[in-house]
Design an enzyme around this catalytic site. Structure first.
Site, PDB file in Angstrom:
ATOM      1  N   GLU A 152       0.791  -1.246   0.000  1.00  0.00           N
ATOM      2  CA  GLU A 152       0.000   0.000   0.000  1.00  0.00           C
ATOM      3  C   GLU A 152       0.819   1.291   0.000  1.00  0.00           C
ATOM      4  OE1 GLU A 152      -2.721  -0.383   3.292  1.00  0.00           O
ATOM      5  OE2 GLU A 152      -3.390  -2.370   2.685  1.00  0.00           O
ATOM      6  N   ASN A 201       1.732  -5.425  -2.924  1.00  0.00           N
ATOM      7  CA  ASN A 201       0.352  -5.704  -2.537  1.00  0.00           C
ATOM      8  C   ASN A 201      -0.405  -4.402  -2.290  1.00  0.00           C
ATOM      9  OD1 ASN A 201      -1.588  -7.819  -1.718  1.00  0.00           O
ATOM     10  ND2 ASN A 201      -1.396  -6.969   0.338  1.00  0.00           N
ATOM     11  N   HIS A 237     -10.650  -6.207  -1.337  1.00  0.00           N
ATOM     12  CA  HIS A 237     -11.618  -5.851  -0.291  1.00  0.00           C
ATOM     13  C   HIS A 237     -12.800  -5.172  -0.975  1.00  0.00           C
ATOM     14  CE1 HIS A 237      -9.036  -7.045   2.987  1.00  0.00           C
ATOM     15  NE2 HIS A 237      -8.065  -6.271   2.552  1.00  0.00           N
ATOM     16  N   GLU A 268      -6.464 -10.795  -0.387  1.00  0.00           N
ATOM     17  CA  GLU A 268      -7.150 -10.487   0.880  1.00  0.00           C
ATOM     18  C   GLU A 268      -8.672 -10.346   0.669  1.00  0.00           C
ATOM     19  OE1 GLU A 268      -5.538  -7.099   2.889  1.00  0.00           O
ATOM     20  OE2 GLU A 268      -3.473  -7.553   2.353  1.00  0.00           O
ATOM     21  N   ASP A 270     -12.474 -10.134   0.673  1.00  0.00           N
ATOM     22  CA  ASP A 270     -13.732 -10.216   1.405  1.00  0.00           C
ATOM     23  C   ASP A 270     -14.721  -9.340   0.650  1.00  0.00           C
ATOM     24  OD1 ASP A 270     -11.994  -8.583   4.131  1.00  0.00           O
ATOM     25  OD2 ASP A 270     -12.820  -7.624   2.337  1.00  0.00           O
TER      26      ASP A 270
HETATM   27  O1  G3I Z   1      -5.563  -9.508  19.555  1.00  0.00           O
HETATM   28  C1  G3I Z   1      -4.563  -8.584  20.020  1.00  0.00           C
HETATM   29  C2  G3I Z   1      -4.770  -8.313  21.495  1.00  0.00           C
HETATM   30  O2  G3I Z   1      -4.545  -9.522  22.233  1.00  0.00           O
HETATM   31  C3  G3I Z   1      -3.779  -7.261  21.926  1.00  0.00           C
HETATM   32  O3  G3I Z   1      -4.003  -6.935  23.260  1.00  0.00           O
HETATM   33  C4  G3I Z   1      -3.946  -6.028  21.057  1.00  0.00           C
HETATM   34  C5  G3I Z   1      -2.897  -5.003  21.458  1.00  0.00           C
HETATM   35  O4  G3I Z   1      -2.338  -4.406  20.336  1.00  0.00           O
HETATM   36  O5  G3I Z   1      -3.725  -6.361  19.670  1.00  0.00           O
HETATM   37  C6  G3I Z   1      -4.678  -7.305  19.227  1.00  0.00           C
HETATM   38  O6  G3I Z   1      -4.353  -7.609  17.905  1.00  0.00           O
HETATM   39  C7  G3I Z   1      -4.808  -6.656  16.943  1.00  0.00           C
HETATM   40  C8  G3I Z   1      -5.385  -7.476  15.779  1.00  0.00           C
HETATM   41  O7  G3I Z   1      -5.729  -6.631  14.665  1.00  0.00           O
HETATM   42  C9  G3I Z   1      -6.600  -8.266  16.214  1.00  0.00           C
HETATM   43  O8  G3I Z   1      -7.633  -7.365  16.482  1.00  0.00           O
HETATM   44  C10 G3I Z   1      -3.605  -5.853  16.454  1.00  0.00           C
HETATM   45  O9  G3I Z   1      -3.171  -5.004  17.498  1.00  0.00           O
HETATM   46  C11 G3I Z   1      -4.026  -5.012  15.252  1.00  0.00           C
HETATM   47  O10 G3I Z   1      -2.864  -4.378  14.692  1.00  0.00           O
HETATM   48  C12 G3I Z   1      -4.597  -5.930  14.176  1.00  0.00           C
HETATM   49  O11 G3I Z   1      -5.045  -5.128  13.087  1.00  0.00           O
HETATM   50  C13 G3I Z   1      -4.820  -5.735  11.797  1.00  0.00           C
HETATM   51  C14 G3I Z   1      -4.476  -4.600  10.818  1.00  0.00           C
HETATM   52  O12 G3I Z   1      -4.291  -5.130   9.501  1.00  0.00           O
HETATM   53  C15 G3I Z   1      -3.183  -3.898  11.229  1.00  0.00           C
HETATM   54  O13 G3I Z   1      -2.150  -4.845  11.301  1.00  0.00           O
HETATM   55  C16 G3I Z   1      -6.080  -6.457  11.322  1.00  0.00           C
HETATM   56  O14 G3I Z   1      -6.300  -7.612  12.142  1.00  0.00           O
HETATM   57  C17 G3I Z   1      -5.918  -6.906   9.878  1.00  0.00           C
HETATM   58  O15 G3I Z   1      -7.137  -7.445   9.376  1.00  0.00           O
HETATM   59  C18 G3I Z   1      -5.491  -5.739   8.984  1.00  0.00           C
HETATM   60  O16 G3I Z   1      -5.206  -6.280   7.743  1.00  0.00           O
HETATM   61  C19 G3I Z   1      -4.888  -5.343   6.688  1.00  0.00           C
HETATM   62  C20 G3I Z   1      -3.779  -5.943   5.852  1.00  0.00           C
HETATM   63  O17 G3I Z   1      -2.641  -6.203   6.649  1.00  0.00           O
HETATM   64  C21 G3I Z   1      -3.443  -5.025   4.681  1.00  0.00           C
HETATM   65  N1  G3I Z   1      -4.631  -4.765   3.873  1.00  0.00           N
HETATM   66  C22 G3I Z   1      -5.755  -4.204   4.640  1.00  0.00           C
HETATM   67  C23 G3I Z   1      -6.127  -5.135   5.791  1.00  0.00           C
HETATM   68  C24 G3I Z   1      -7.306  -4.608   6.565  1.00  0.00           C
HETATM   69  O18 G3I Z   1      -6.964  -3.405   7.191  1.00  0.00           O
END
Ligand code: G3I
Length: 368
Positions: A152, A201, A237, A268, A270
């Protein structure tokens, strides 16, 4: 399982879910194809939720870490490389014969505060980026088939105004290093694992538009400089009702393959539905999933479609787009939705078509 008990003579009633074969992964394997998914981490998902794990093993032959291979998990501080969660996914994938995509080595999000708020010179930031990529790629060398090296870079909302800068300004790498951070990242990844496939990506590039044009120009320029880039990840997406047509999706893959010689993947996927979710909208989503899988399967340079989540209950959409829902193939009870059956039926039909073709026509060869 819903147990109706308490009243005299009540019978236990369970709402069983359909887990009958054939499974997506088995059909995909017969087509030399990958149907994969992003995998979360923690008590609600991998590796602790048994229903999530059973579904993951049963239905998918490729995985990508939803976030545990990003800077935010691996690098809590300058000295630490926390490979634990990533190691767990790698072992799971090996035990279950799954291809692994690495995601992602350099991105403007999931950057820990010690980097985001750091005060690095250009050279220090280049060293930091190169060291991270070298160590992380070598950690899983030979176990990760392909990496989203850079994620991105191009911003949304391009107007096409002369002199417009298409790049994100909110990238710590852009800020500390400048535009050539992308080149440094790809070159570092190629040096760390010469056999890994290296992908750029991005999202919102699944149809011809200014953002796709800017990504095309970025990758074309890097390739012209001799930078190793093997493929483009189209995140996919989508919003149901606004999924590109089959022709648009095909033209999109063709452009990057025919003109730049790149592999192409939907990385990715959805397809979120504007609430309220109805049977009619679920039927439309089913057709849209079939469309994406059909275009991918038919393209000689595409051998994978990965979904961004196992089930509706664990999708990032729920928190990021609360006015939408039901984005995946399985609902929040891990039960199969019309989209799942549409995908499976298409894979089955494609197998039968190719078996029929073995007596005569061509069909299905993928480029190496
Ligand atoms: O589950 C933990 C929790 O235990 C912890 O206390 C907390 C503290 O930071 O983090 C939690 O995990 C979070 C996770 O999502 C689950 O909710 C992470 O912090 C958080 O960074 C994570 O966000 C992810 C986001 O990218 C940023 O990394 C999303 O799951 C994920 O779906 C999203 O994916 C992105 C792709 O990488 C790139 N393309 C877009 C896509 C959607 O935004």
């Amino acid at each position: 399982v819903v147990l109706l008990t308490g009243m005299p003579g009540c019978r236990k009633k369970t709402l069983e879910i359909d887990t009958s074969p054939p499974y997506l992964r088995d059909l995909a394997e017969q087509l030399d194809f990958y149907i994969g998914t992003a995998v979360g981490y923690g008590s609600a998902t991998f590796p602790n939720n048994s229903q999530y794990m059973k579904t993951l093993k049963r239905e998918f032959n490729a995985v990508v870490a939803e976030y545990t291979m990003k800077w935010g998990t691996i690098r809590p501080d300058r000295e630490t490389f926390n490979y634990g969660p990533g190691d767990e996914l790698i072992k799971f994938a090996e035990d279950n014969k799954m291809m692994v995509r690495g995601h992602t080595l350099a991105w403007h999000q999931s950057v820990p505060a010690w980097v985001e708020d750091g005060d690095f010179t250009r050279d220090e930031a280049i060293s930091l980026l190169e060291e991270h990529i070298d160590k992380v790629v070598k950690r899983w060398q030979g176990k990760i088939r392909e990496w989203d090296v850079v994620n991105e870079v191009i911003r949304d909302g391009l107007t096409g105004q002369p002199g417009e800068n298409p790049r994100r300004s909110n990238s710590v790498w852009e800020r500390f290093i400048g535009e050539d951070w992308v080149e440094f990242a790809f070159r570092a990844a190629a040096e760390a694992d010469p056999k890994a496939l290296l992908f750029y990506n991005d999202y919102g590039i699944e149809r011809k538009n200014r953002k796709q044009d800017a990504v095309f120009a970025l990758v074309e320029d890097l390739l012209a400089k001799g930078v190793k880039i093997n493929g483009i990840g189209f995140q996919g997406h989508f919003v149901s009702g606004n999924v590109p047509s089959e022709e648009e999706l095909k033209a999109n893959l063709d452009r990057f393959h025919d003109e730049l010689g790149l592999k192409v993947q939907f990385t990715e996927v959805d397809i979120r539905i504007k609430k309220p979710v109805t049977a009619e909208k679920l039927a439309q989503q089913a057709e849209e999933y079939k469309r994406v899988i059909k275009v991918a399967l038919e393209h000689p340079a595409c051998d994978a479609v990965l979904l961004w989540g196992v089930d509706d209950g664990h999708s990032w959409i729920n928190s990021s787009f609360p006015e939408h829902g039901a984005p995946l193939l399985l609902d929040s009870r891990f039960d199969r939705k019309p989209a799942y059956y549409a995908a499976r039926d298409y894979l089955l039909a494609e197998i039968e078509r190719r078996q029929g073709g073995e007596e005569g026509e061509e069909g299905g060869e993928k480029e190496e």
